[in-house]
Write a protein that holds these residues in place. Sequence first.
Motif, PDB file in Angstrom:
ATOM      1  N   SER A 106       0.822  -1.223   0.000  1.00  0.00           N
ATOM      2  CA  SER A 106       0.000   0.000   0.000  1.00  0.00           C
ATOM      3  C   SER A 106       0.855   1.272   0.000  1.00  0.00           C
ATOM      4  N   THR A 107       2.110   1.154  -0.459  1.00  0.00           N
ATOM      5  CA  THR A 107       2.930   2.363  -0.568  1.00  0.00           C
ATOM      6  C   THR A 107       2.703   3.063  -1.907  1.00  0.00           C
ATOM      7  N   SER A 108       1.925   2.454  -2.795  1.00  0.00           N
ATOM      8  CA  SER A 108       1.608   3.147  -4.047  1.00  0.00           C
ATOM      9  C   SER A 108       0.351   2.547  -4.661  1.00  0.00           C
ATOM     10  N   GLY A 109      -0.091   3.158  -5.757  1.00  0.00           N
ATOM     11  CA  GLY A 109      -1.145   2.601  -6.598  1.00  0.00           C
ATOM     12  C   GLY A 109      -2.450   2.278  -5.879  1.00  0.00           C
ATOM     13  N   ILE A 110      -2.981   1.101  -6.185  1.00  0.00           N
ATOM     14  CA  ILE A 110      -4.298   0.696  -5.671  1.00  0.00           C
ATOM     15  C   ILE A 110      -4.261   0.574  -4.145  1.00  0.00           C
ATOM     16  N   GLY A 111      -3.169   0.020  -3.615  1.00  0.00           N
ATOM     17  CA  GLY A 111      -3.072  -0.195  -2.166  1.00  0.00           C
ATOM     18  C   GLY A 111      -3.136   1.113  -1.389  1.00  0.00           C
ATOM     19  N   PRO A 171      -9.742  -6.256 -10.937  1.00  0.00           N
ATOM     20  CA  PRO A 171      -9.698  -5.101 -11.845  1.00  0.00           C
ATOM     21  C   PRO A 171      -9.126  -5.484 -13.204  1.00  0.00           C
ATOM     22  N   GLY A 172      -9.567  -4.743 -14.197  1.00  0.00           N
ATOM     23  CA  GLY A 172      -8.868  -4.760 -15.487  1.00  0.00           C
ATOM     24  C   GLY A 172      -7.674  -3.832 -15.362  1.00  0.00           C
ATOM     25  N   TYR A 173      -7.339  -3.142 -16.462  1.00  0.00           N
ATOM     26  CA  TYR A 173      -6.213  -2.204 -16.394  1.00  0.00           C
ATOM     27  C   TYR A 173      -6.573  -0.993 -15.537  1.00  0.00           C
ATOM     28  N   VAL A 174      -5.770  -0.743 -14.511  1.00  0.00           N
ATOM     29  CA  VAL A 174      -6.023   0.380 -13.602  1.00  0.00           C
ATOM     30  C   VAL A 174      -4.952   1.436 -13.840  1.00  0.00           C
ATOM     31  N   TRP A 175      -5.372   2.678 -13.840  1.00  0.00           N
ATOM     32  CA  TRP A 175      -4.431   3.785 -14.049  1.00  0.00           C
ATOM     33  C   TRP A 175      -3.628   3.994 -12.767  1.00  0.00           C
ATOM     34  N   ASP A 186       8.431  -7.896   4.143  1.00  0.00           N
ATOM     35  CA  ASP A 186       8.590  -8.395   2.774  1.00  0.00           C
ATOM     36  C   ASP A 186       7.615  -9.561   2.592  1.00  0.00           C
ATOM     37  N   MET A 187       6.727  -9.440   1.621  1.00  0.00           N
ATOM     38  CA  MET A 187       5.677 -10.445   1.431  1.00  0.00           C
ATOM     39  C   MET A 187       6.205 -11.782   0.913  1.00  0.00           C
ATOM     40  N   THR A 188       7.511 -11.883   0.695  1.00  0.00           N
ATOM     41  CA  THR A 188       8.075 -13.203   0.384  1.00  0.00           C
ATOM     42  C   THR A 188       8.512 -13.921   1.665  1.00  0.00           C
ATOM     43  N   ALA A 195       3.089 -17.028 -14.427  1.00  0.00           N
ATOM     44  CA  ALA A 195       3.114 -16.962 -12.963  1.00  0.00           C
ATOM     45  C   ALA A 195       1.990 -16.076 -12.444  1.00  0.00           C
ATOM     46  N   TYR A 196       1.828 -14.913 -13.070  1.00  0.00           N
ATOM     47  CA  TYR A 196       0.811 -13.955 -12.617  1.00  0.00           C
ATOM     48  C   TYR A 196      -0.592 -14.568 -12.738  1.00  0.00           C
ATOM     49  N   VAL A 197      -0.868 -15.166 -13.894  1.00  0.00           N
ATOM     50  CA  VAL A 197      -2.195 -15.750 -14.115  1.00  0.00           C
ATOM     51  C   VAL A 197      -2.428 -16.918 -13.150  1.00  0.00           C
ATOM     52  N   GLY A 244       4.843  -2.078   2.217  1.00  0.00           N
ATOM     53  CA  GLY A 244       5.348  -2.088   0.845  1.00  0.00           C
ATOM     54  C   GLY A 244       6.727  -1.475   0.806  1.00  0.00           C
ATOM     55  N   PHE A 245       7.259  -1.385  -0.400  1.00  0.00           N
ATOM     56  CA  PHE A 245       8.602  -0.857  -0.576  1.00  0.00           C
ATOM     57  C   PHE A 245       8.527   0.545  -1.164  1.00  0.00           C
ATOM     58  N   GLY A 246       9.690   1.190  -1.213  1.00  0.00           N
ATOM     59  CA  GLY A 246       9.774   2.512  -1.817  1.00  0.00           C
ATOM     60  C   GLY A 246      10.741   3.380  -1.053  1.00  0.00           C
ATOM     61  N   ALA A 249      -1.042 -17.317 -10.155  1.00  0.00           N
ATOM     62  CA  ALA A 249      -1.210 -16.771  -8.796  1.00  0.00           C
ATOM     63  C   ALA A 249      -2.591 -16.143  -8.642  1.00  0.00           C
ATOM     64  N   LYS A 250      -3.038 -15.418  -9.664  1.00  0.00           N
ATOM     65  CA  LYS A 250      -4.338 -14.736  -9.556  1.00  0.00           C
ATOM     66  C   LYS A 250      -5.491 -15.756  -9.597  1.00  0.00           C
ATOM     67  N   HIS A 251      -5.381 -16.809 -10.430  1.00  0.00           N
ATOM     68  CA  HIS A 251      -6.388 -17.878 -10.347  1.00  0.00           C
ATOM     69  C   HIS A 251      -6.349 -18.519  -8.958  1.00  0.00           C
ATOM     70  N   ASN A 299      -5.343  -7.952   0.962  1.00  0.00           N
ATOM     71  CA  ASN A 299      -4.145  -8.532   0.336  1.00  0.00           C
ATOM     72  C   ASN A 299      -4.020  -7.942  -1.054  1.00  0.00           C
ATOM     73  N   ASN A 300      -3.003  -7.128  -1.225  1.00  0.00           N
ATOM     74  CA  ASN A 300      -2.901  -6.337  -2.455  1.00  0.00           C
ATOM     75  C   ASN A 300      -1.512  -6.347  -3.082  1.00  0.00           C
ATOM     76  N   ALA A 301      -0.480  -6.672  -2.303  1.00  0.00           N
ATOM     77  CA  ALA A 301       0.881  -6.629  -2.861  1.00  0.00           C
ATOM     78  C   ALA A 301       0.952  -7.514  -4.101  1.00  0.00           C
TER      79      ALA A 301
HETATM   80  P1  NAD Z   1       2.027  -0.980  -7.644  1.00  0.00           P
HETATM   81  O1  NAD Z   1       3.319  -1.460  -8.190  1.00  0.00           O
HETATM   82  O2  NAD Z   1       1.716   0.485  -7.684  1.00  0.00           O
HETATM   83  O3  NAD Z   1       1.841  -1.504  -6.150  1.00  0.00           O
HETATM   84  C1  NAD Z   1       2.358  -2.735  -5.705  1.00  0.00           C
HETATM   85  C2  NAD Z   1       2.643  -2.638  -4.246  1.00  0.00           C
HETATM   86  O4  NAD Z   1       3.172  -3.897  -3.786  1.00  0.00           O
HETATM   87  C3  NAD Z   1       3.686  -1.567  -3.897  1.00  0.00           C
HETATM   88  O5  NAD Z   1       3.332  -0.929  -2.691  1.00  0.00           O
HETATM   89  C4  NAD Z   1       4.960  -2.397  -3.697  1.00  0.00           C
HETATM   90  O6  NAD Z   1       5.924  -1.789  -2.857  1.00  0.00           O
HETATM   91  C5  NAD Z   1       4.365  -3.633  -3.060  1.00  0.00           C
HETATM   92  N1  NAD Z   1       5.240  -4.799  -3.084  1.00  0.00           N
HETATM   93  C6  NAD Z   1       5.887  -5.359  -4.127  1.00  0.00           C
HETATM   94  N2  NAD Z   1       6.647  -6.388  -3.718  1.00  0.00           N
HETATM   95  C7  NAD Z   1       6.463  -6.487  -2.375  1.00  0.00           C
HETATM   96  C8  NAD Z   1       6.980  -7.347  -1.366  1.00  0.00           C
HETATM   97  N3  NAD Z   1       7.842  -8.345  -1.651  1.00  0.00           N
HETATM   98  N4  NAD Z   1       6.593  -7.149  -0.085  1.00  0.00           N
HETATM   99  C9  NAD Z   1       5.748  -6.133   0.222  1.00  0.00           C
HETATM  100  N5  NAD Z   1       5.219  -5.294  -0.688  1.00  0.00           N
HETATM  101  C10 NAD Z   1       5.593  -5.473  -1.968  1.00  0.00           C
HETATM  102  O7  NAD Z   1       0.912  -1.775  -8.451  1.00  0.00           O
HETATM  103  P2  NAD Z   1      -0.681  -1.689  -8.475  1.00  0.00           P
HETATM  104  O8  NAD Z   1      -1.017  -1.529  -9.897  1.00  0.00           O
HETATM  105  O9  NAD Z   1      -1.241  -0.730  -7.498  1.00  0.00           O
HETATM  106  O10 NAD Z   1      -1.052  -3.192  -8.048  1.00  0.00           O
HETATM  107  C11 NAD Z   1      -1.613  -3.555  -6.804  1.00  0.00           C
HETATM  108  C12 NAD Z   1      -2.334  -4.889  -6.956  1.00  0.00           C
HETATM  109  O11 NAD Z   1      -3.367  -4.757  -7.938  1.00  0.00           O
HETATM  110  C13 NAD Z   1      -1.437  -6.044  -7.421  1.00  0.00           C
HETATM  111  O12 NAD Z   1      -1.802  -7.229  -6.740  1.00  0.00           O
HETATM  112  C14 NAD Z   1      -1.776  -6.163  -8.898  1.00  0.00           C
HETATM  113  O13 NAD Z   1      -1.569  -7.463  -9.383  1.00  0.00           O
HETATM  114  C15 NAD Z   1      -3.248  -5.807  -8.870  1.00  0.00           C
HETATM  115  N6  NAD Z   1      -3.784  -5.374 -10.160  1.00  0.00           N
HETATM  116  C16 NAD Z   1      -3.282  -4.244 -10.780  1.00  0.00           C
HETATM  117  C17 NAD Z   1      -3.804  -3.860 -12.015  1.00  0.00           C
HETATM  118  C18 NAD Z   1      -3.312  -2.627 -12.760  1.00  0.00           C
HETATM  119  O14 NAD Z   1      -3.648  -2.455 -13.929  1.00  0.00           O
HETATM  120  N7  NAD Z   1      -2.553  -1.724 -12.145  1.00  0.00           N
HETATM  121  C19 NAD Z   1      -4.817  -4.629 -12.596  1.00  0.00           C
HETATM  122  C20 NAD Z   1      -5.300  -5.754 -11.940  1.00  0.00           C
HETATM  123  C21 NAD Z   1      -4.768  -6.119 -10.708  1.00  0.00           C
END
Ligand code: NAD
Length: 260
Positions: free
Chosen positions: A12-17, A185-189, A63-65, A154-156, A35-37, A158-160, A89-91
Amino acid sequence: MFEGKTAVITGSTSGIGLAYARKLAEHKANIVINGFGDSEDIEKERVSIERDFGVKCLYSNADMTKPDEIEGMIELAKNQLNSVDILINNAGIQHVDPVEDFPADKWDAILAINLSSAFHTIRHSIPLMKQAGWGRIINTASAHALVASPFKAAYVSAKHGIAGLTKTVALEVARDNITVNAICPGYVWTPLVEQQIPDTMKARGLTEEQVKNDILLSAQPTKEFVTVDQVASFALFLCSDAASSMTGAILSMDGGWTAA
Ligand code: NAD
């Protein structure tokens, strides 16, 4: 709406999270961001959530790994903010390659971050939610939880997988006032998508509109990006009482992508 409740949002340090974090904070949940950053940017964001919304906001660099660090993040929420009431759960990360060339370490990382981390956060949070008698779990899946695209094995996968985890856990906690749903979501800005545009324009000799419509949004019938605020508003609804009968649902927000 969520006064006294705690939301943990991975990635949740960027984007959707980050949009989820700000939306739930706006409705008075205390927040754990993760998250990282750049550490200064993260601290600015943490302070801004506290100041803008009058809630507590902690940062976990888990670290989510790493399962032990994931457990530590849930412990942080429990010890400093009383519980985990809402878990998102969003990472997530991505890697694109034909399956025969797909680096094994990328496969392992994507499965760990996009899928296994949710297993760990969920298994540590459910006892807290049961104790509180209420809980909401939301997994950010993707249109790729429902359909495939080439070169994203891998992505497909994991998401399934996260769709399966969502349904299974929903059944297990159905009588505990805990709902478990996935948003697809589909493609998110997000900044991630935005940053790809200039390079793609240059590499393919296309205009910005061509890159958006013909490359990025080729699968999305509306030809519009989903916005982070739309995804976060959907999550807010799933956390509300109005959504208490929705559980185990794999919910699309993809501009019609998976209708085709
Ligand atoms: P993003 O890269 O902006 O955000 C990803 C976040 O995960 C960041 O905060 C990053 O630091 C964190 N992250 C990455 N590796 C990590 C780790 N090992 N441990 C902890 N945190 C970690 O991307 P986003 O587009 O906001 O994506 C968020 C989620 O939405 C993802 O699960 C992605 O698959 C999903 N999603 C995104 C889209 C899209 O078009 N952007 C579409 C469908 C689904």
